[in-house]
Design an enzyme around this catalytic site. Structure first.
Site, PDB file in Angstrom:
ATOM      1  N   HIS A 156      -6.950   7.529   0.016  1.00  0.00           N
ATOM      2  CA  HIS A 156      -7.382   6.359  -0.186  1.00  0.00           C
ATOM      3  C   HIS A 156      -6.367   5.501   0.691  1.00  0.00           C
ATOM      4  CE1 HIS A 156     -10.145   3.370  -1.856  1.00  0.00           C
ATOM      5  NE2 HIS A 156      -9.218   2.966  -2.428  1.00  0.00           N
ATOM      6  N   ARG A 198      12.271  -2.449  -0.005  1.00  0.00           N
ATOM      7  CA  ARG A 198      11.991  -3.557   0.857  1.00  0.00           C
ATOM      8  C   ARG A 198      11.398  -4.856   0.160  1.00  0.00           C
ATOM      9  NH1 ARG A 198      11.684   1.333   2.577  1.00  0.00           N
ATOM     10  NH2 ARG A 198      11.471   1.771   4.833  1.00  0.00           N
ATOM     11  N   VAL A 235       0.759  -1.112  -0.052  1.00  0.00           N
ATOM     12  CA  VAL A 235       0.030  -0.067  -0.081  1.00  0.00           C
ATOM     13  C   VAL A 235       1.041   1.311   0.027  1.00  0.00           C
ATOM     14  CG1 VAL A 235      -2.036   1.040   1.094  1.00  0.00           C
ATOM     15  CG2 VAL A 235      -1.584  -1.293   1.441  1.00  0.00           C
TER      16      VAL A 235
HETATM   17  N1  INI Z   1      -4.545  -1.492  -2.926  1.00  0.00           N
HETATM   18  C1  INI Z   1      -3.312  -1.803  -2.894  1.00  0.00           C
HETATM   19  O1  INI Z   1      -3.099  -3.141  -2.645  1.00  0.00           O
HETATM   20  N2  INI Z   1      -2.225  -0.643  -2.679  1.00  0.00           N
HETATM   21  C2  INI Z   1      -2.581   0.372  -2.784  1.00  0.00           C
HETATM   22  O2  INI Z   1      -1.712   1.128  -2.763  1.00  0.00           O
HETATM   23  C3  INI Z   1      -3.970   0.849  -3.087  1.00  0.00           C
HETATM   24  N3  INI Z   1      -4.160   2.479  -2.976  1.00  0.00           N
HETATM   25  O3  INI Z   1      -3.551   3.113  -2.552  1.00  0.00           O
HETATM   26  O4  INI Z   1      -5.141   2.638  -3.671  1.00  0.00           O
HETATM   27  C4  INI Z   1      -4.890  -0.206  -3.112  1.00  0.00           C
HETATM   28  N4  INI Z   1      -5.879   0.068  -3.561  1.00  0.00           N
HETATM   29  C5  INI Z   1      -7.163  -0.593  -3.826  1.00  0.00           C
HETATM   30  C6  INI Z   1      -7.921  -1.424  -2.969  1.00  0.00           C
HETATM   31  O5  INI Z   1      -6.961  -2.313  -2.124  1.00  0.00           O
HETATM   32  C7  INI Z   1      -9.016  -2.195  -3.458  1.00  0.00           C
HETATM   33  O6  INI Z   1      -8.642  -3.193  -4.226  1.00  0.00           O
HETATM   34  C8  INI Z   1      -9.960  -1.175  -4.304  1.00  0.00           C
HETATM   35  O7  INI Z   1     -10.525  -0.401  -3.425  1.00  0.00           O
HETATM   36  C9  INI Z   1     -11.378  -2.309  -4.208  1.00  0.00           C
HETATM   37  O8  INI Z   1     -11.978  -2.548  -3.039  1.00  0.00           O
END
Ligand code: INI
Length: 153
Positions: A88, A127, A81
């Site tokens: 978000h 990482r 993330v």
């Molecule tokens: N999902 C991630 O795995 N990493 C991220 O950085 C991220 N950002 O920043 O938006 C992210 N968003 C998607 C989220 O996990 C869901 O898949 C989406 O909102 C559908 O539910």
């Protein structure tokens, strides 16, 4: 003096790796690190199941399902993330960490948090094998240690 600690032996344990496709450049490197660790601890390929989910937000729901199955002894959650200037990030990072912690506490098997929560793609790559080790490798190592530790009780 009594010390209880987990060895890193694999003893036929079976693993579910729950990986997010979002930021796949990074998460696929974490996956490689985790698989590398398991194989080098003599886990057989047939005892490693990889489950792809759309994003980190979806990891807890699928990790919970995997943890409920007898066919898996441990669940390893992998993803990235990345803040990238969007609010978000905060919601996704909070939910994935809380969700995985909740599952871990409700299960008597290891559910491991191998999800990077970082500010930039550079930090993520560092990482994921470039500079500061590979968080996927250390997550798999934590799973082995926890399996052995929990077997002590
Ligand atoms: N999902 C991630 O795995 N990493 C991220 O950085 C991220 N950002 O920043 O938006 C992210 N968003 C998607 C989220 O996990 C869901 O898949 C989406 O909102 C559908 O539910």
């Amino acid at each position: 003096m009594k010390v209880i600690e987990g060895k890193l032996t694999s003893k036929g344990y079976r693993f579910a790796l729950v990986v997010s496709r979002f930021n796949e450049l990074v998460s696929s490197k974490l996956l490689e690190g985790a698989q590398d660790c398991l194989r080098r601890h003599e886990v057989k390929d047939e005892d490693i199941t990889t489950i792809w989910v759309p994003g980190a937000f979806e990891i807890p729901q699928v990790a919970k399902l995997a943890a409920s199955k007898k066919e898996f002894d441990a669940v390893i959650c992998l993803g990235a993330v990345i803040r990238g200037g969007t609010p978000h990030f905060d919601y996704v990072a909070a939910e994935v960490s809380k969700g995985i912690a909740q599952i871990a506490l409700s299960q008597s098997k290891p559910v491991i948090f191998g999800v990077l929560t970082i500010d930039t793609i550079e930090q993520a790559l560092e990482r994921a094998g470039i500079k500061a080790g590979n968080k996927g490798f250390s997550a798999a190592s934590a799973a082995l240690e926890m399996l052995n530790l929990m077997a002590e009780f």
